[in-house]
Design a protein around this motif. Structure first.
Motif, mmCIF file in Angstrom:
data_model
loop_
_atom_site.group_PDB
_atom_site.id
_atom_site.type_symbol
_atom_site.label_atom_id
_atom_site.label_comp_id
_atom_site.label_asym_id
_atom_site.label_seq_id
_atom_site.Cartn_x
_atom_site.Cartn_y
_atom_site.Cartn_z
ATOM 1 N N PRO A 5 -8.731 4.351 -8.652
ATOM 2 C CA PRO A 5 -8.220 3.024 -8.271
ATOM 3 C C PRO A 5 -6.994 2.610 -9.081
ATOM 4 C CG PRO A 5 -10.615 2.988 -8.376
ATOM 5 C CD PRO A 5 -10.183 4.343 -8.898
ATOM 6 N N GLY A 6 -6.955 2.976 -10.366
ATOM 7 C CA GLY A 6 -5.803 2.615 -11.179
ATOM 8 C C GLY A 6 -4.523 3.308 -10.768
ATOM 9 N N ASP A 7 -4.642 4.424 -10.028
ATOM 10 C CA ASP A 7 -3.435 5.119 -9.566
ATOM 11 C C ASP A 7 -2.680 4.286 -8.544
ATOM 12 O OD1 ASP A 7 -4.082 7.218 -11.179
ATOM 13 O OD2 ASP A 7 -4.931 8.465 -9.595
ATOM 14 N N MET A 8 -3.428 3.519 -7.738
ATOM 15 C CA MET A 8 -2.791 2.683 -6.710
ATOM 16 C C MET A 8 -2.240 1.425 -7.375
ATOM 17 S SD MET A 8 -3.227 4.122 -3.611
ATOM 18 C CE MET A 8 -3.292 2.805 -2.421
ATOM 19 N N SER A 9 -1.260 1.631 -8.220
ATOM 20 C CA SER A 9 -0.696 0.529 -8.996
ATOM 21 C C SER A 9 0.712 0.214 -8.527
ATOM 22 C CB SER A 9 -0.688 0.883 -10.482
ATOM 23 O OG SER A 9 0.107 2.039 -10.709
ATOM 24 N N LEU A 10 1.191 -0.934 -8.925
ATOM 25 C CA LEU A 10 2.533 -1.385 -8.574
ATOM 26 C C LEU A 10 3.343 -1.580 -9.850
ATOM 27 C CD1 LEU A 10 1.566 -4.101 -5.937
ATOM 28 C CD2 LEU A 10 2.494 -1.836 -5.443
ATOM 29 N N THR A 11 4.560 -1.136 -9.822
ATOM 30 C CA THR A 11 5.462 -1.393 -10.936
ATOM 31 C C THR A 11 6.040 -2.795 -10.808
ATOM 32 O OG1 THR A 11 7.404 -0.533 -9.775
ATOM 33 C CG2 THR A 11 6.033 1.057 -10.975
ATOM 34 N N GLY A 12 6.644 -3.261 -11.889
ATOM 35 C CA GLY A 12 7.276 -4.574 -11.831
ATOM 36 C C GLY A 12 8.358 -4.636 -10.762
ATOM 37 N N LEU A 13 9.087 -3.514 -10.597
ATOM 38 C CA LEU A 13 10.119 -3.478 -9.570
ATOM 39 C C LEU A 13 9.512 -3.565 -8.174
ATOM 40 C CD1 LEU A 13 13.090 -3.113 -8.863
ATOM 41 C CD2 LEU A 13 12.738 -0.636 -8.926
ATOM 42 N N ASP A 14 8.366 -2.905 -7.972
ATOM 43 C CA ASP A 14 7.701 -2.972 -6.662
ATOM 44 C C ASP A 14 7.295 -4.403 -6.337
ATOM 45 O OD1 ASP A 14 7.929 -0.229 -6.420
ATOM 46 O OD2 ASP A 14 5.951 0.162 -7.291
ATOM 47 N N VAL A 15 6.712 -5.092 -7.325
ATOM 48 C CA VAL A 15 6.268 -6.470 -7.102
ATOM 49 C C VAL A 15 7.452 -7.370 -6.763
ATOM 50 C CG1 VAL A 15 5.209 -8.480 -8.196
ATOM 51 C CG2 VAL A 15 4.238 -6.204 -8.562
ATOM 52 N N LEU B 233 -9.107 1.926 -0.439
ATOM 53 C CA LEU B 233 -7.973 2.764 -0.037
ATOM 54 C C LEU B 233 -7.789 3.939 -0.991
ATOM 55 C CD1 LEU B 233 -5.359 0.030 0.974
ATOM 56 C CD2 LEU B 233 -6.469 1.670 2.500
ATOM 57 N N ALA B 234 -8.041 3.715 -2.290
ATOM 58 C CA ALA B 234 -7.894 4.800 -3.258
ATOM 59 C C ALA B 234 -8.883 5.919 -2.987
ATOM 60 C CB ALA B 234 -8.084 4.266 -4.680
ATOM 61 N N GLY B 235 -10.008 5.611 -2.373
ATOM 62 C CA GLY B 235 -11.007 6.634 -2.084
ATOM 63 C C GLY B 235 -10.695 7.485 -0.869
ATOM 64 N N ILE B 236 -9.647 7.128 -0.116
ATOM 65 C CA ILE B 236 -9.263 7.919 1.050
ATOM 66 C C ILE B 236 -8.425 9.114 0.584
ATOM 67 C CG2 ILE B 236 -8.011 7.910 3.238
ATOM 68 C CD1 ILE B 236 -8.553 4.927 3.424
ATOM 69 N N PRO B 237 -8.787 10.345 0.942
ATOM 70 C CA PRO B 237 -8.044 11.524 0.452
ATOM 71 C C PRO B 237 -6.727 11.731 1.186
ATOM 72 C CG PRO B 237 -9.830 12.221 1.892
ATOM 73 C CD PRO B 237 -9.963 10.728 1.760
ATOM 74 N N PHE B 238 -5.730 10.888 0.891
ATOM 75 C CA PHE B 238 -4.440 10.994 1.564
ATOM 76 C C PHE B 238 -3.773 12.343 1.303
ATOM 77 C CE2 PHE B 238 -4.591 6.241 1.051
ATOM 78 C CZ PHE B 238 -4.717 5.971 2.399
ATOM 79 N N THR B 239 -3.964 12.906 0.111
ATOM 80 C CA THR B 239 -3.348 14.184 -0.235
ATOM 81 C C THR B 239 -4.376 15.310 -0.284
ATOM 82 O OG1 THR B 239 -3.627 13.746 -2.597
ATOM 83 C CG2 THR B 239 -1.565 13.038 -1.587
ATOM 84 N N GLY B 240 -5.533 15.101 0.313
ATOM 85 C CA GLY B 240 -6.589 16.095 0.271
ATOM 86 C C GLY B 240 -7.618 15.791 -0.799
ATOM 87 N N MET B 241 -7.330 14.852 -1.687
ATOM 88 C CA MET B 241 -8.296 14.428 -2.704
ATOM 89 C C MET B 241 -8.051 12.959 -3.007
ATOM 90 S SD MET B 241 -6.743 16.598 -5.900
ATOM 91 C CE MET B 241 -4.964 16.829 -6.108
ATOM 92 N N PRO B 242 -9.118 12.198 -3.306
ATOM 93 C CA PRO B 242 -8.962 10.756 -3.509
ATOM 94 C C PRO B 242 -8.219 10.437 -4.804
ATOM 95 C CG PRO B 242 -11.206 11.434 -4.000
ATOM 96 C CD PRO B 242 -10.511 12.636 -3.423
ATOM 97 N N PHE B 243 -7.759 9.199 -4.889
ATOM 98 C CA PHE B 243 -7.096 8.706 -6.096
ATOM 99 C C PHE B 243 -8.091 7.930 -6.954
ATOM 100 C CE2 PHE B 243 -3.571 8.474 -2.875
ATOM 101 C CZ PHE B 243 -2.846 9.538 -3.368
ATOM 102 N N THR C 82 0.830 -1.204 0.000
ATOM 103 C CA THR C 82 0.000 0.000 0.000
ATOM 104 C C THR C 82 0.863 1.252 0.000
ATOM 105 O OG1 THR C 82 -1.737 -1.185 1.198
ATOM 106 C CG2 THR C 82 -1.816 1.221 1.238
ATOM 107 N N THR C 83 1.959 1.234 0.751
ATOM 108 C CA THR C 83 2.859 2.386 0.788
ATOM 109 C C THR C 83 3.478 2.641 -0.583
ATOM 110 O OG1 THR C 83 3.380 1.970 3.109
ATOM 111 C CG2 THR C 83 4.916 3.343 1.873
ATOM 112 N N LEU C 84 3.987 1.587 -1.209
ATOM 113 C CA LEU C 84 4.594 1.745 -2.533
ATOM 114 C C LEU C 84 3.561 2.209 -3.557
ATOM 115 C CD1 LEU C 84 6.824 -1.461 -2.572
ATOM 116 C CD2 LEU C 84 7.571 0.892 -2.199
ATOM 117 N N ALA C 85 2.354 1.623 -3.506
ATOM 118 C CA ALA C 85 1.307 2.034 -4.439
ATOM 119 C C ALA C 85 0.874 3.470 -4.172
ATOM 120 C CB ALA C 85 0.106 1.092 -4.326
ATOM 121 N N GLY C 86 0.852 3.874 -2.899
ATOM 122 C CA GLY C 86 0.487 5.248 -2.576
ATOM 123 C C GLY C 86 1.489 6.250 -3.123
ATOM 124 N N VAL C 87 2.766 5.923 -3.037
ATOM 125 C CA VAL C 87 3.789 6.799 -3.612
ATOM 126 C C VAL C 87 3.604 6.910 -5.119
ATOM 127 C CG1 VAL C 87 6.264 7.050 -4.025
ATOM 128 C CG2 VAL C 87 5.446 6.376 -1.764
#
Length: 718
Positions: free
Chosen positions: A272-282, A260-270, A36-41
Motif C-alpha cells: 500500500p505504501g508504494d501507491m504514494s504521491l510525491t509533492g509534485l503529483d499533489v 488498488l495496491a493489491g491488484i497485480p498490475f505488473t504481475g504482482m501486487p504492490f 491512481t495513474t500517478l501513484a501507479g507509476v
C-alpha cells in the motif's frame, strides 16, 4: 465578479446546481483516476528499485568491510523462491535491505509469504532446505511485493564466496535493475496511454452545458458585461466545480488505495505504501485540474468574447482544415527516422520513441474534428432517411463537438493497437513465455562443477521417497563424441519408460539436457552402448541427477529438498519441466499485464467520456429536439439522430486509430528490435468489437433521457 460567479454557480437555480454537482462528480472520478495513474507509476518505479536491492552490483570501492552476496533461484510447486546467501567480512559491512542485522552462519530471515508457506507445508518438502534458526521476517524495503518468496541465509565468507555468482558488495544501493531511461520510456508510454483519456474525460466534464452557458454569457455581454468579466465568471463557475471534484477525487483515491495496491498490475501486487504521491503529483492535480477546468471554460467562450450576437444567432463555426493532420504525420516521421538512426544510448532512445508516440496521440486528438467532418459529409451524401440527414448536417455543422464525445474511445483504440501489436510480435519472435508447472514428474539437477559426486546413499534415499520411481546419476564422458551435450549412465539405472539398452551394453549414452532426453525417450527407444566399464563409470564426475516421480507435489518437493541439502551450492534449485522461466518471460508477462491495464482503463475512461458527452449534448439540445417532436418527428427518429451523431464519428476514427496504432507498433519494433509487425490474433478483433459494443451500449443507455427532456414544455421561449 468572483462573488457573482460563485452565486451563479450555487444559487442559479436547480439547473445550475445540478450542473455543478454533475461536473464535480465527473471531475472527482477523473481526478481520482489521475491520482491512481500517478501513484501507479511511482509504485512500479519503487518496485523496480527494490528489485535492484536483491541483485546489487559488485563492489567498486576499497571499503575495508564488505558483504559477500549470492542470489540464487529455488522453486516450490512452480513458484519461484529467491535465496540470498550473505556473509559480513566486518562490523561495518552493509546490511541487506529489509532486515535489522546481517544473519550469521546457521541463521536466516524469510519473507512473510515464505513463512506462511513454511507453516502450510510439511517441513521435509520445503522448510528443511533452510536449516538453522529463523531470526524474523524481511521487511517491505527488501521485498518487491507482499507475495515475494525470499530467504536471506547467513554463512561464512569462505562458504558464501564459493557459491555461484558470489560477489562482494559495499553498498546495497537503490539503482534500478533496468537502465533508468528504459524504465522512464516504458512508464512514460504507459502513463501517457492512461493520462490522455483521463484528461479528456476531465475536459469533457467541465464542458457540460457549454452551449447553455454561452447563451447566458452572451446575454450578459449584450447588457454591458466586458469580455474580462465574462471570462472571470466562467472561470469561477468551472473552477468551483473542479475544486470540489478534485477534493472528492483525493478522498476516493485514499479510500481505495489499499485495495488498488493489491491488484497485480505488473504481475504482482504492490505494498500500500508504494501507491504514494510525491509533492509534485499533489500540486499537479490539486492545482492543475481546477486550472485546466477554468481554461477549458474560457476557451469555450471564444465566440462570446468576439461576438455576443454571433452566439445568440448560432453562427456556424469555421470547418476544420486538413492541416490538423500535421502533428500526427510528424509523429510518424519521428518513428521512421528512428529506423535509420537508432540512438545507441538509452537516453537517446527515450528522447526519440517517447515523444514520437505521444506526438501521434496528440495528433490523433487534433486531427479528430477533420476526420469527423469528412465522415459526416460522406454520410450526408448517401443519406436516404431523415435521421441520417439530420445527424450528418449537425455533425458537419460542428464536427469538433461531435468528435469530442468519442476522442477518449479513439485514444483507447490506439493504445490497444500499439500494445497488442508489440506484445504479439515479441511473443511470435521469441516464443511464448512458459508457465511454471509441476505436471511433469521428473526432477533434474544440472551441476556446473565437474567434481560432483552422487553417493549411492543419496540415490538410495531418493528412491526411498514415496512416489519416486527412479533416481539416475548422469556422468560426464569427455572422451566420448557427445558434442558436449551428452552424458553416460549405467544401463541398470535407465528407467523402464525411457526405453532399453543395446544388446550387451552396461553403459549407455544419453542426452544431457532433460528436454532432449525426454524427447528421445520412449519404450521402443534403443540406447547406444558406450565402451566403459561400471568401475570406470563411477570414477567420472556427475553432471546431472534425474529423478522420476509420480508427479505428486509431495514426491517432487521432498526430492527437491533432499537434493538441495546434498548439494547446497546449487545455482538453480532442482527443477521440473516448466519451473525455470527466463528473465524475458517474466518481463514479457509484466508488459502484458501493464498492456491489459492500459487497455481496460482506456476503454473504461473512453466510455465515461462518451456517456458524459452524450448526456451533455442531450441537455444542451433539448429545445431543438423538442421543436422537432412538436413538428411531428417521432421519438425513434430522434433516437437515431443521437445514435448516429456518436456512432458515425466513432466508426470513422476507429479505422484511423487502429491503423495508426499498428503502424506505430511496426515502426517501434523495426527501430528498436528489427522485427516486422505480426498480425494481431483474433482476440484483438474481439477486444475491438466488445469495446465498440460497450460504447454503443453507453449511447443506448442515455436514450430514456431523450424523451424526458424533449417534452412540449421545453419548446417555450426563454
Amino acid at each position: 465578479m468572483i462573488r457573482f460567479g460563485l452565486r451563479l454557480a450555487v444559487a442559479g437555480g436547480r439547473e445550475a446546481l445540478t450542473r455543478l454537482l454533475v461536473i464535480a462528480a465527473a471531475v472527482a472520478i477523473g481526478s481520482g483516476l489521475l491520482l491512481t495513474t500517478l501513484a501507479g507509476v511511482n509504485a512500479v518505479d519503487a518496485q523496480l528499485t527494490r528489485y535492484a536491492s536483491i541483485y546489487p552490483h559488485a563492489s567498486t570501492t576499497g571499503a575495508a568491510d564488505k558483504l559477500w552476496w549470492s542470489t540464487r533461484d529455488d522453486y516450490f510447486h512452480g513458484e519461484q523462491i529467491i535465496r540470498i546467501d550473505v556473509a559480513a567480512t566486518g562490523s561495518t559491512a552493509p546490511v541487506p535491505a529489509g532486515v535489522p542485522t546481517t544473519p550469521g552462519p546457521g541463521e536466516f530471515y524469510v519473507s512473510p509469504a515464505l513463512r506462511d508457506l513454511f507453516a502450510a507445508q510439511p517441513a521435509d518438502q520445503l522448510a528443511d532446505r533452510y536449516p538453522g534458526r529463523e531470526l524474523g521476517t524481511v521487511g517491505p524495503s527488501g521485498l518487491t511485493s507482499p507475495d515475494t518468496l525470499l530467504a536471506i541465509v547467513g554463512g561464512t565468507p569462505a562458504s558464501v564466496g564459493k557459491l555461484p555468482n558470489a560477489r562482494q558488495v559495499d553498498d546495497i544501493g537503490d539503482t534500478p535493475a533496468l537502465p533508468e531511461t528504459t524504465v522512464d520510456l516504458i512508464l512514460g508510454v504507459v502513463a501517457g496511454g492512461l493520462l490522455f483519456p483521463v484528461l479528456i474525460f476531465i475536459g469533457t466534464a467541465t464542458r457540460l452545458s457549454a452551449a447553455r452557458r454561452e447563451q447566458r454569457f452572451a446575454a450578459m455581454r449584450l447588457v454591458g458585461a466586458t469580455p474580462r468579466q465574462i471570462s472571470l465568471v466562467a472561470a469561477v463557475e468551472a473552477g468551483l466545480a473542479a475544486v470540489v471534484g478534485t477534493a472528492v477525487g483525493f478522498g476516493l483515491f485514499y479510500a481505495f488505495r489499499d485495495p488498488l495496491a493489491g491488484i497485480p498490475f505488473t504481475g504482482m501486487p504492490f505494498f500500500p505504501g508504494d501507491m504514494s504521491l510525491t509533492g509534485l503529483d499533489v500540486l499537479l492535480v490539486a492545482l492543475g485540474v481546477p486550472a485546466g477546468a477554468a481554461l477549458a471554460a474560457q476557451i469555450s467562450l471564444r465566440r462570446v468574447r468576439i461576438s455576443p450576437l454571433g452566439v445568440t444567432r448560432r453562427v456556424t463555426p469555421r470547418p476544420p482544415r486538413a492541416y490538423r493532420l500535421i502533428p500526427m504525420v510528424l509523429g510518424v516521421a519521428v518513428l521512421v527516422f528512428a529506423i535509420s538512426f537508432r540512438p545507441a544510448t538509452s537516453d537517446g532512445q527515450a528522447a526519440v520513441f517517447l515523444p514520437g508516440l505521444l506526438l501521434i496521440m496528440a495528433g490523433l486528438v487534433f486531427a479528430g474534428p477533420w476526420l469527423t467532418m469528412v465522415g459526416a459529409r460522406v454520410m450526408a451524401r448517401y443519406a436516404n432517411r431523415p435521421a441520417t440527414l439530420i445527424a450528418a448536417r449537425r455533425l458537419a455543422d460542428n464536427p469538433k463537438a461531435g468528435f469530442r464525445a468519442i476522442s477518449g474511445i479513439m485514444l483507447a483504440l490506439f493504445v490497444t493497437s500499439v500494445a497488442v501489436g508489440v506484445i504479439t510480435t515479441i511473443v511470435d519472435e521469441r516464443g511464448p513465455a512458459p508457465l511454471g508447472s509441476t505436471d511433469a514428474g521428473t526432477v533434474t539437477t544440472v551441476f556446473d562443477e565437474k567434481t560432483t559426486a552422487a553417493p549411492d546413499t543419496l540415490l538410495a534415499e531418493l528412491r526411498a521417497i514415496s512416489g519416486v520411481s527412479s533416481a539416475t546419476a548422469i556422468r560426464e564422458a569427455p572422451d566420448i563424441n557427445t558434442g558436449g551435450e551428452g552424458g553416460v549412465i549405467a544401463c541398470a539405472d535407465l528407467p523402464d519408460a525411457y526405453g532399453r539398452c543395446a544388446e550387451g551394453a552396461s553403459v549407455i549414452e544419453v542426452p544431457l539436457g532433460l528436454s532432449r532426453w525426454e524427447e528421445s525417450a520412449s519404450p521402443a527407444t534403443v540406447w547406444t552402448a558406450v565402451p566403459l566399464t561400471l568401475d570406470e563409470l563411477r570414477r567420472l564426475p556427475v553432471v546431472a541427477v534425474v529423478v522420476g516421480t509420480d508427479g505428486s507435489t509431495a514426491a517432487i518437493e521432498r526430492t527437491r529438498t533432499l537434493l538441495e541439502i546434498a548439494y547446497p551450492t546449487f545455482w538453480v534449485g532442482p527443477n521440473v519441466p516448466g519451473d525455470f522461466e527466463s528473465d524475458f518471460a517474466n518481463t514479457l508477462r509484466g508488459w502484458e499485464q501493464l498492456a491489459n491495464v492500459v487497455i481496460i482503463a482506456s476503454l473504461a475512461l473512453g466510455g465515461c467520456s462518451l456517456a458524459v458527452s452524450v448526456i451533455g449534448g442531450l441537455t444542451e439540445r433539448r429545445r431543438p429536439f423538442s421543436l422537432l417532436r412538436l413538428s411531428g418527428a417521432p421519438v425513434r427518429v430522434l433516437r437515431r439522430v443521437v445514435a448516429l451523431e456518436s456512432a458515425v464519428p466513432m466508426l470513422a476514427v476507429t479505422a484511423v486509430a487502429i491503423g495508426m496504432g499498428l503502424l506505430a507498433a511496426h515502426l517501434f519494433l523495426r527501430a528498436q528490435m528489427g522485427y516486422t509487425l505480426v498480425a494481431p490474433p483474433p482476440r484483438f478483433a474481439v477486444i475491438v468489437v466488445v469495446g465498440l459494443a460497450a460504447c454503443l451500449g453507453v449511447i443506448a443507455s442515455t436514450m430514456p433521457l431523450l424523451e424526458r427532456v424533449t417534452g412540449p414544455e421545453t419548446a417555450r421561449s426563454e
